[in-house]
Motif scaffolding. Structure first.
Motif, PDB file in Angstrom:
ATOM      1  N   PRO A  94     -55.116  36.430-118.789  1.00 44.30           N
ATOM      2  CA  PRO A  94     -56.122  37.474-118.987  1.00 44.30           C
ATOM      3  C   PRO A  94     -57.329  37.301-118.069  1.00 44.30           C
ATOM      4  O   PRO A  94     -57.622  36.199-117.610  1.00 44.30           O
ATOM      5  CB  PRO A  94     -56.536  37.287-120.447  1.00 44.30           C
ATOM      6  CG  PRO A  94     -56.349  35.821-120.693  1.00 44.30           C
ATOM      7  CD  PRO A  94     -55.130  35.453-119.880  1.00 44.30           C
ATOM      8  N   ILE A  95     -58.005  38.398-117.836  1.00 41.30           N
ATOM      9  CA  ILE A  95     -59.316  38.367-117.199  1.00 41.30           C
ATOM     10  C   ILE A  95     -60.296  38.108-118.327  1.00 41.30           C
ATOM     11  O   ILE A  95     -60.255  38.768-119.361  1.00 41.30           O
ATOM     12  CB  ILE A  95     -59.622  39.711-116.507  1.00 41.30           C
ATOM     13  CG1 ILE A  95     -58.620  39.955-115.386  1.00 41.30           C
ATOM     14  CG2 ILE A  95     -61.051  39.741-116.001  1.00 41.30           C
ATOM     15  CD1 ILE A  95     -58.658  41.350-114.821  1.00 41.30           C
ATOM     16  N   GLN A  96     -61.178  37.145-118.140  1.00 35.42           N
ATOM     17  CA  GLN A  96     -62.078  36.750-119.223  1.00 35.42           C
ATOM     18  C   GLN A  96     -63.521  36.802-118.762  1.00 35.42           C
ATOM     19  O   GLN A  96     -63.848  36.335-117.670  1.00 35.42           O
ATOM     20  CB  GLN A  96     -61.730  35.327-119.668  1.00 35.42           C
ATOM     21  CG  GLN A  96     -62.538  34.821-120.811  1.00 35.42           C
ATOM     22  CD  GLN A  96     -62.052  33.453-121.276  1.00 35.42           C
ATOM     23  OE1 GLN A  96     -60.891  33.120-121.147  1.00 35.42           O
ATOM     24  NE2 GLN A  96     -62.967  32.671-121.815  1.00 35.42           N
ATOM     25  N   ARG A  97     -64.379  37.362-119.603  1.00 35.47           N
ATOM     26  CA  ARG A  97     -65.810  37.413-119.326  1.00 35.47           C
ATOM     27  C   ARG A  97     -66.568  37.029-120.591  1.00 35.47           C
ATOM     28  O   ARG A  97     -66.163  37.367-121.694  1.00 35.47           O
ATOM     29  CB  ARG A  97     -66.252  38.807-118.883  1.00 35.47           C
ATOM     30  CG  ARG A  97     -65.630  39.266-117.563  1.00 35.47           C
ATOM     31  CD  ARG A  97     -66.121  38.404-116.403  1.00 35.47           C
ATOM     32  NE  ARG A  97     -65.643  38.882-115.124  1.00 35.47           N
ATOM     33  CZ  ARG A  97     -64.584  38.444-114.483  1.00 35.47           C
ATOM     34  NH1 ARG A  97     -63.809  37.542-115.031  1.00 35.47           N
ATOM     35  NH2 ARG A  97     -64.238  38.908-113.304  1.00 35.47           N
ATOM     36  N   GLU A  98     -67.692  36.317-120.403  1.00 37.46           N
ATOM     37  CA  GLU A  98     -68.530  35.909-121.528  1.00 37.46           C
ATOM     38  C   GLU A  98     -69.821  36.720-121.532  1.00 37.46           C
ATOM     39  O   GLU A  98     -70.352  37.051-120.474  1.00 37.46           O
ATOM     40  CB  GLU A  98     -68.864  34.421-121.439  1.00 37.46           C
ATOM     41  CG  GLU A  98     -67.677  33.530-121.666  1.00 37.46           C
ATOM     42  CD  GLU A  98     -68.044  32.062-121.683  1.00 37.46           C
ATOM     43  OE1 GLU A  98     -69.223  31.727-121.454  1.00 37.46           O
ATOM     44  OE2 GLU A  98     -67.148  31.246-121.926  1.00 37.46           O
TER      45      GLU A  98
ATOM     46  N   THR B 150     -58.879  41.569-126.173  1.00 40.04           N
ATOM     47  CA  THR B 150     -59.432  40.961-127.371  1.00 40.04           C
ATOM     48  C   THR B 150     -60.922  40.749-127.182  1.00 40.04           C
ATOM     49  O   THR B 150     -61.412  40.634-126.055  1.00 40.04           O
ATOM     50  CB  THR B 150     -58.793  39.598-127.691  1.00 40.04           C
ATOM     51  OG1 THR B 150     -59.109  38.674-126.642  1.00 40.04           O
ATOM     52  CG2 THR B 150     -57.296  39.691-127.863  1.00 40.04           C
ATOM     53  N   ILE B 151     -61.636  40.684-128.316  1.00 36.83           N
ATOM     54  CA  ILE B 151     -63.022  40.251-128.291  1.00 36.83           C
ATOM     55  C   ILE B 151     -63.145  39.078-129.255  1.00 36.83           C
ATOM     56  O   ILE B 151     -62.407  38.976-130.222  1.00 36.83           O
ATOM     57  CB  ILE B 151     -64.022  41.363-128.669  1.00 36.83           C
ATOM     58  CG1 ILE B 151     -63.781  41.880-130.085  1.00 36.83           C
ATOM     59  CG2 ILE B 151     -64.006  42.482-127.649  1.00 36.83           C
ATOM     60  CD1 ILE B 151     -64.904  42.762-130.611  1.00 36.83           C
TER      61      ILE B 151
ATOM     62  N   LYS C 121     -61.478  39.408-123.391  1.00 36.20           N
ATOM     63  CA  LYS C 121     -60.294  39.061-122.596  1.00 36.20           C
ATOM     64  C   LYS C 121     -59.473  40.332-122.414  1.00 36.20           C
ATOM     65  O   LYS C 121     -59.242  41.069-123.376  1.00 36.20           O
ATOM     66  CB  LYS C 121     -59.443  37.999-123.297  1.00 36.20           C
ATOM     67  CG  LYS C 121     -60.125  36.654-123.404  1.00 36.20           C
ATOM     68  CD  LYS C 121     -59.232  35.650-124.098  1.00 36.20           C
ATOM     69  CE  LYS C 121     -59.945  34.328-124.297  1.00 36.20           C
ATOM     70  NZ  LYS C 121     -59.117  33.383-125.050  1.00 36.20           N
ATOM     71  N   ILE C 122     -59.033  40.555-121.167  1.00 38.14           N
ATOM     72  CA  ILE C 122     -58.269  41.757-120.833  1.00 38.14           C
ATOM     73  C   ILE C 122     -56.981  41.333-120.134  1.00 38.14           C
ATOM     74  O   ILE C 122     -57.015  40.602-119.148  1.00 38.14           O
ATOM     75  CB  ILE C 122     -59.079  42.680-119.894  1.00 38.14           C
ATOM     76  CG1 ILE C 122     -60.400  43.080-120.551  1.00 38.14           C
ATOM     77  CG2 ILE C 122     -58.267  43.906-119.504  1.00 38.14           C
ATOM     78  CD1 ILE C 122     -61.353  43.785-119.598  1.00 38.14           C
TER      79      ILE C 122
ATOM     80  N   TYR D 154     -69.247  44.555-129.687  1.00 43.40           N
ATOM     81  CA  TYR D 154     -68.518  45.681-130.266  1.00 43.40           C
ATOM     82  C   TYR D 154     -68.717  46.945-129.428  1.00 43.40           C
ATOM     83  O   TYR D 154     -67.822  47.764-129.301  1.00 43.40           O
ATOM     84  CB  TYR D 154     -68.956  45.931-131.707  1.00 43.40           C
ATOM     85  CG  TYR D 154     -68.582  44.818-132.643  1.00 43.40           C
ATOM     86  CD1 TYR D 154     -67.260  44.632-133.046  1.00 43.40           C
ATOM     87  CD2 TYR D 154     -69.548  43.932-133.109  1.00 43.40           C
ATOM     88  CE1 TYR D 154     -66.909  43.603-133.901  1.00 43.40           C
ATOM     89  CE2 TYR D 154     -69.202  42.905-133.963  1.00 43.40           C
ATOM     90  CZ  TYR D 154     -67.887  42.739-134.359  1.00 43.40           C
ATOM     91  OH  TYR D 154     -67.539  41.710-135.202  1.00 43.40           O
ATOM     92  N   GLU D 155     -69.883  47.075-128.825  1.00 41.99           N
ATOM     93  CA  GLU D 155     -70.152  48.219-127.950  1.00 41.99           C
ATOM     94  C   GLU D 155     -69.292  48.139-126.687  1.00 41.99           C
ATOM     95  O   GLU D 155     -68.711  49.135-126.255  1.00 41.99           O
ATOM     96  CB  GLU D 155     -71.635  48.247-127.581  1.00 41.99           C
ATOM     97  CG  GLU D 155     -72.041  49.428-126.739  1.00 41.99           C
ATOM     98  CD  GLU D 155     -73.528  49.402-126.430  1.00 41.99           C
ATOM     99  OE1 GLU D 155     -73.875  49.658-125.267  1.00 41.99           O
ATOM    100  OE2 GLU D 155     -74.338  49.130-127.333  1.00 41.99           O
ATOM    101  N   VAL D 156     -69.194  46.950-126.104  1.00 39.08           N
ATOM    102  CA  VAL D 156     -68.359  46.754-124.916  1.00 39.08           C
ATOM    103  C   VAL D 156     -66.904  47.077-125.260  1.00 39.08           C
ATOM    104  O   VAL D 156     -66.221  47.797-124.533  1.00 39.08           O
ATOM    105  CB  VAL D 156     -68.473  45.303-124.389  1.00 39.08           C
ATOM    106  CG1 VAL D 156     -67.509  45.061-123.246  1.00 39.08           C
ATOM    107  CG2 VAL D 156     -69.896  44.997-123.970  1.00 39.08           C
ATOM    108  N   GLN D 157     -66.437  46.577-126.389  1.00 41.51           N
ATOM    109  CA  GLN D 157     -65.076  46.831-126.846  1.00 41.51           C
ATOM    110  C   GLN D 157     -64.848  48.316-127.085  1.00 41.51           C
ATOM    111  O   GLN D 157     -63.795  48.854-126.761  1.00 41.51           O
ATOM    112  CB  GLN D 157     -64.817  46.028-128.130  1.00 41.51           C
ATOM    113  CG  GLN D 157     -63.435  46.117-128.687  1.00 41.51           C
ATOM    114  CD  GLN D 157     -63.241  47.330-129.608  1.00 41.51           C
ATOM    115  OE1 GLN D 157     -62.120  47.764-129.761  1.00 41.51           O
ATOM    116  NE2 GLN D 157     -64.262  47.887-130.185  1.00 41.51           N
ATOM    117  N   SER D 158     -65.845  48.997-127.624  1.00 42.97           N
ATOM    118  CA  SER D 158     -65.733  50.427-127.906  1.00 42.97           C
ATOM    119  C   SER D 158     -65.577  51.244-126.622  1.00 42.97           C
ATOM    120  O   SER D 158     -64.773  52.175-126.562  1.00 42.97           O
ATOM    121  CB  SER D 158     -66.963  50.886-128.688  1.00 42.97           C
ATOM    122  OG  SER D 158     -66.882  52.257-128.966  1.00 42.97           O
TER     123      SER D 158
END
Length: 125
Positions: free
Chosen positions: A101-105, A78-79, A92-93, A113-117
């Motif tokens: 989940p593994i979470q990063r801020e 998720t983003i 969150k992965i 959106y680029e990271v998610q892409s």
């Protein structure tokens, strides 16, 4: 990346070409770094084969943990975009076999959106 961003737990994009040589002994044949993000000393690295989370530990940062996650092990992610009052975006992965989940801020200068892409490209192959 500014010192304040780092202290607040935000990540910023770094040049993957610079990391290619630094991480050469860690990468498999034919593996290349696509995107990389730095959080103080820690790194989130997207390669063409896996996600690598690098955790530099201790005061000197000489002890390093490399967490390698094949994209096929990622079951969902998720983003959460930044808002007017919440300045951080989150990724969150979830990995198969783990309920947490593994979470990063990320700071708002980074396009979440680029990271998610990038993640979606590899996970959905």
């Amino acid at each position: 990346m500014g010192l304040i961003d780092g202290l607040l737990g935000n990540a910023s994009e770094i040049d993957p070409v610079k990391l290619q040589n630094e991480l050469a002994k860690l990468l498999a044949d034919g593996e290349s770094i696509d995107r990389a993000y730095q959080l103080i000393r820690d790194l989130i690295v997207f390669t063409n084969k896996r996600l690598i989370l690098i955790d530099k530990q201790g005061i000197t940062g000489k002890k390093i943990e490399y967490h390698s996650i094949p994209y096929r092990s990622i079951i969902h992610f998720t983003i959460e975009t930044s808002g007017h009052f919440d300045l951080d975006a989150e990724l969150k992965i979830w990995i198969s076999g783990s309920s947490t989940p593994i979470q990063r801020e990320f700071n708002r200068r980074l396009n979440i959106y680029e990271v998610q892409s990038v993640l979606a490209f590899y996970v959905l192959k």
